[in-house]
Design an enzyme around this catalytic site. Sequence first.
Site, PDB file in Angstrom:
ATOM      1  N   CYS A  70       0.860  -1.185   0.000  1.00 19.43           N
ATOM      2  CA  CYS A  70       0.000   0.000   0.000  1.00 19.43           C
ATOM      3  C   CYS A  70       0.897   1.235   0.000  1.00 19.43           C
ATOM      4  CB  CYS A  70      -0.892  -0.013   1.237  1.00 19.43           C
ATOM      5  SG  CYS A  70      -1.854   1.491   1.490  1.00 19.43           S
ATOM      6  N   CYS A 177      -1.228   3.934  -6.913  1.00 19.84           N
ATOM      7  CA  CYS A 177      -1.957   3.236  -5.849  1.00 19.84           C
ATOM      8  C   CYS A 177      -1.997   1.775  -6.247  1.00 19.84           C
ATOM      9  CB  CYS A 177      -3.368   3.811  -5.708  1.00 19.84           C
ATOM     10  SG  CYS A 177      -4.476   2.837  -4.653  1.00 19.84           S
TER      11      CYS A 177
END
Length: 261
Positions: A70, A177
Amino acid sequence: MKIALMDSGIGLLAATAAVRRLRPDADLVLSLDPDGMPWGPRTPEDLTARALAVAEAAAAHRPDALIIGCNTATVHALPTLRARLEPGIPVVGTVPAIKPAAAGGGPVAIWATPATTGSPYQRGLITDFADGVHVTEVPCFGLAEAVEHADETAIDAAVAAAAALTPEDVTTVVLGCTHYELVAERIRAAVQRPGFPPLVLHGSAGAVAAQALRRLGEQPAPRAATTGTLTVLLSSREGALPEAALTYAEGRLLKATTPAG
């Protein structure tokens, strides 16, 4: 060899699949946080606390390395996780692939969450690695959430909105992302302009998987026997891959390459 990966949700699938392809014999531990997701809107302190709990749940399974799958958690929690777990467990963060993207000369667009777009962190990476290259930061409203829930209509709408903010002359898109890597081809189709050279996409999954092996002094062995197990932790409780994960090729790969039993 056992490698753990962590994220609030299924954004870690891309890096997990990359690890599985490089080392099909590695045992995998996926530590997610359905009780606390999404992490993006949380304060840095709150996010770090959630990430630490998820990391410690993974660490209890005694992995040889931990990947933070992440970007947002890497920004805010990497120093804390390294202070808590290293040197016993090497911790590998996920950084947007701005450096290799800029090496192509641009123009470059960085698709990222609204919270990351324009942040000092991302601006610092642009300054450090993309000096002299024209870079456009594109906020992708709702895309990570749509991917997390495999909401096809919402994915299409979010990709179209971000594509509309992407300059027509862009040659390269950084997927800033980890969720976006799961819909990379849909992003390519939305941004590719007729008559322009093929669009180049840069994700982080392959580089992160390779870095984890380097930290362990291991080599890729893609032809090794497919014997690696899969353990899934949901807010510290052992469970199964979320159904939404099987919507994506990466999730189906994990299911197909994990021995039964």
